[in-house]
Write a protein that holds these residues in place. Sequence first.
Motif, PDB file in Angstrom:
ATOM      1  N   PHE A 170     -45.075   9.996 -66.460  1.00 22.80           N
ATOM      2  CA  PHE A 170     -46.412   9.439 -66.386  1.00 22.80           C
ATOM      3  C   PHE A 170     -46.914   9.356 -64.951  1.00 22.80           C
ATOM      4  N   ASN A 171     -46.005   9.153 -64.001  1.00 17.46           N
ATOM      5  CA  ASN A 171     -46.407   8.884 -62.621  1.00 17.46           C
ATOM      6  C   ASN A 171     -45.686   9.837 -61.661  1.00 17.46           C
ATOM      7  N   PRO A 172     -46.005  11.140 -61.713  1.00 16.97           N
ATOM      8  CA  PRO A 172     -45.337  12.094 -60.821  1.00 16.97           C
ATOM      9  C   PRO A 172     -45.748  11.865 -59.368  1.00 16.97           C
ATOM     10  N   SER A 173     -45.107  12.592 -58.473  1.00 18.41           N
ATOM     11  CA  SER A 173     -45.398  12.405 -57.050  1.00 18.41           C
ATOM     12  C   SER A 173     -45.002  13.658 -56.281  1.00 18.41           C
ATOM     13  N   ILE A 174     -45.505  13.749 -55.065  1.00 16.26           N
ATOM     14  CA  ILE A 174     -44.906  14.643 -54.082  1.00 16.26           C
ATOM     15  C   ILE A 174     -43.868  13.808 -53.345  1.00 16.26           C
ATOM     16  N   ASP A 175     -42.611  14.194 -53.457  1.00 22.44           N
ATOM     17  CA  ASP A 175     -41.535  13.481 -52.768  1.00 22.44           C
ATOM     18  C   ASP A 175     -41.296  14.147 -51.414  1.00 22.44           C
ATOM     19  N   ARG A 176     -41.542  13.400 -50.355  1.00 23.96           N
ATOM     20  CA  ARG A 176     -41.344  13.921 -49.004  1.00 23.96           C
ATOM     21  C   ARG A 176     -40.102  13.272 -48.411  1.00 23.96           C
ATOM     22  N   LEU A 177     -39.094  14.080 -48.138  1.00 17.73           N
ATOM     23  CA  LEU A 177     -37.834  13.602 -47.576  1.00 17.73           C
ATOM     24  C   LEU A 177     -37.807  13.871 -46.077  1.00 17.73           C
ATOM     25  N   TYR A 178     -37.502  12.826 -45.304  1.00 13.46           N
ATOM     26  CA  TYR A 178     -37.397  12.941 -43.850  1.00 13.46           C
ATOM     27  C   TYR A 178     -35.968  12.612 -43.428  1.00 13.46           C
ATOM     28  N   ASN A 179     -35.358  13.505 -42.677  1.00  8.57           N
ATOM     29  CA  ASN A 179     -34.021  13.267 -42.130  1.00  8.57           C
ATOM     30  C   ASN A 179     -34.146  12.967 -40.631  1.00  8.57           C
ATOM     31  N   LEU A 180     -33.705  11.761 -40.223  1.00  7.85           N
ATOM     32  CA  LEU A 180     -33.791  11.317 -38.828  1.00  7.85           C
ATOM     33  C   LEU A 180     -32.402  10.997 -38.294  1.00  7.85           C
ATOM     34  N   ASP A 181     -32.261  11.021 -36.969  1.00  7.61           N
ATOM     35  CA  ASP A 181     -31.008  10.558 -36.372  1.00  7.61           C
ATOM     36  C   ASP A 181     -30.839   9.056 -36.618  1.00  7.61           C
ATOM     37  N   THR A 182     -31.889   8.302 -36.291  1.00  9.41           N
ATOM     38  CA  THR A 182     -31.898   6.860 -36.555  1.00  9.41           C
ATOM     39  C   THR A 182     -33.292   6.482 -37.043  1.00  9.41           C
ATOM     40  N   PHE A 183     -33.371   5.430 -37.840  1.00  9.85           N
ATOM     41  CA  PHE A 183     -34.661   4.941 -38.321  1.00  9.85           C
ATOM     42  C   PHE A 183     -34.892   3.560 -37.722  1.00  9.85           C
ATOM     43  N   GLN A 184     -35.872   3.459 -36.816  1.00  3.15           N
ATOM     44  CA  GLN A 184     -36.149   2.205 -36.123  1.00  3.15           C
ATOM     45  C   GLN A 184     -37.596   1.796 -36.373  1.00  3.15           C
ATOM     46  N   VAL A 185     -37.761   0.621 -36.916  1.00  2.00           N
ATOM     47  CA  VAL A 185     -39.100   0.127 -37.207  1.00  2.00           C
ATOM     48  C   VAL A 185     -39.857  -0.145 -35.897  1.00  2.00           C
ATOM     49  N   PHE A 227     -41.082   2.174 -33.771  1.00  2.00           N
ATOM     50  CA  PHE A 227     -40.924   3.208 -32.742  1.00  2.00           C
ATOM     51  C   PHE A 227     -41.393   4.556 -33.275  1.00  2.00           C
ATOM     52  N   VAL A 228     -41.901   5.386 -32.357  1.00  2.00           N
ATOM     53  CA  VAL A 228     -42.222   6.770 -32.699  1.00  2.00           C
ATOM     54  C   VAL A 228     -40.916   7.538 -32.869  1.00  2.00           C
ATOM     55  N   GLN A 229     -40.793   8.272 -33.963  1.00  2.00           N
ATOM     56  CA  GLN A 229     -39.562   9.011 -34.232  1.00  2.00           C
ATOM     57  C   GLN A 229     -39.887  10.425 -34.702  1.00  2.00           C
ATOM     58  N   ARG A 230     -38.978  11.341 -34.435  1.00  3.19           N
ATOM     59  CA  ARG A 230     -39.168  12.736 -34.838  1.00  3.19           C
ATOM     60  C   ARG A 230     -38.136  13.113 -35.899  1.00  3.19           C
ATOM     61  N   ALA A 231     -38.614  13.755 -36.925  1.00  2.04           N
ATOM     62  CA  ALA A 231     -37.740  14.154 -38.032  1.00  2.04           C
ATOM     63  C   ALA A 231     -37.003  15.443 -37.690  1.00  2.04           C
ATOM     64  N   ASN A 232     -35.726  15.483 -38.053  1.00  2.00           N
ATOM     65  CA  ASN A 232     -34.952  16.711 -37.901  1.00  2.00           C
ATOM     66  C   ASN A 232     -35.232  17.694 -39.032  1.00  2.00           C
ATOM     67  N   PHE A 233     -35.643  17.136 -40.174  1.00  2.00           N
ATOM     68  CA  PHE A 233     -35.803  17.957 -41.376  1.00  2.00           C
ATOM     69  C   PHE A 233     -36.804  17.260 -42.295  1.00  2.00           C
ATOM     70  N   VAL A 234     -37.750  18.030 -42.839  1.00  2.00           N
ATOM     71  CA  VAL A 234     -38.723  17.494 -43.797  1.00  2.00           C
ATOM     72  C   VAL A 234     -38.740  18.412 -45.007  1.00  2.00           C
ATOM     73  N   ASN A 235     -38.696  17.798 -46.197  1.00  2.00           N
ATOM     74  CA  ASN A 235     -38.659  18.620 -47.414  1.00  2.00           C
ATOM     75  C   ASN A 235     -39.562  18.012 -48.487  1.00  2.00           C
ATOM     76  N   PRO A 236     -40.752  18.612 -48.730  1.00  2.00           N
ATOM     77  CA  PRO A 236     -41.601  18.131 -49.821  1.00  2.00           C
ATOM     78  C   PRO A 236     -41.242  18.831 -51.130  1.00  2.00           C
ATOM     79  N   THR A 237     -41.134  18.058 -52.210  1.00  2.00           N
ATOM     80  CA  THR A 237     -40.826  18.635 -53.523  1.00  2.00           C
ATOM     81  C   THR A 237     -41.632  17.911 -54.597  1.00  2.00           C
ATOM     82  N   PRO A 238     -41.920  18.590 -55.711  1.00  2.00           N
ATOM     83  CA  PRO A 238     -42.534  17.889 -56.843  1.00  2.00           C
ATOM     84  C   PRO A 238     -41.540  16.882 -57.405  1.00  2.00           C
ATOM     85  N   GLY A 239     -41.975  15.626 -57.545  1.00  2.00           N
ATOM     86  CA  GLY A 239     -41.041  14.594 -57.949  1.00  2.00           C
ATOM     87  C   GLY A 239     -41.632  13.595 -58.916  1.00  2.00           C
TER      88      GLY A 239
END
Length: 311
Positions: free
Chosen positions: A7-22, A24-36
Amino acid sequence: MITVITFNPSIDRLYNLDTFQVGFVQRANFVNPTPGGKGLNVAKVIKKLGETPTCLGFIGGFNGAYIEHEIECIGLKNKFTKIDDETRICLNIIDANGVSTEILEKGPTVSKNDIEEFERKLKEVLVNTKVLVASGSLLQGLPKEYYFTIGKICERENIKFILDTSGVSLELALDSNIYLIKPNKDELEALSKRNINSKEDAIDAAKKLLNRGIKNICVSMGKDGMILINEDNIYEVEVPKIEVLNPVGSGDSSIAGFAYGILKEYHIKDCLRLANACGMSNALYMETGYIETDDIETFIKDISIVEYAVN
């Protein structure tokens, strides 16, 4: 045929980071959008297992058009109902330690006309459906008891109904003659209104839910495996340890294994082996709702199941 409702599909965007810090500006090593969305994850895995499911639900806007394009490229049967509102985007942020943080949008609102069009398509596809899977949250505009309605339709049409949802929508659906539910520990606690501190607690709570007409209750115990309870037997499943890369979608992949096994009329033990192997395979990859059949063949051999009669 297997029909899958999201009923509630989405675009699932996966971000892979070295660290996740609230903060702060951060850069993703890997981004993968998929139908989800949970149901589409189920459908993608069923397709990898060798069946082509039919997908229903609601979809709209630019995001919806992207999802339609992607699922048609995969080869899924698209019977989604188009709506005016925009389909949601959901984020999964994974750091180098494997810690996952999800941000889930609420999703659009559907109208009475949207629901009527969905029900027209549902009636068409149920003619050839043997197993129906409904996964995920209900959209705004749908009645809270709508999964109960779907369950009663399946009961009337002699279709095996697998429901994977939570909260009020699950509780309201319990009396609709469901073939299989797969609550985790927290969800089982909410349903049974008691604390679950052991396998024995989980089994006792599930036994009481069987009285409401559910045929099979499969309780996910995380790294401790899975327990399935029906009116005759209890099955305790132990799985080998693996290095988890991305756990998101593993529950959906397990549901896909169940749906495929039920369609093919596998013995319940073989359904359990396939379901757990699918969940394990999904956890090895960054993409959500993704398995490799070579993994399945390997894992099935290492999954042990103890069966005993219900007291």
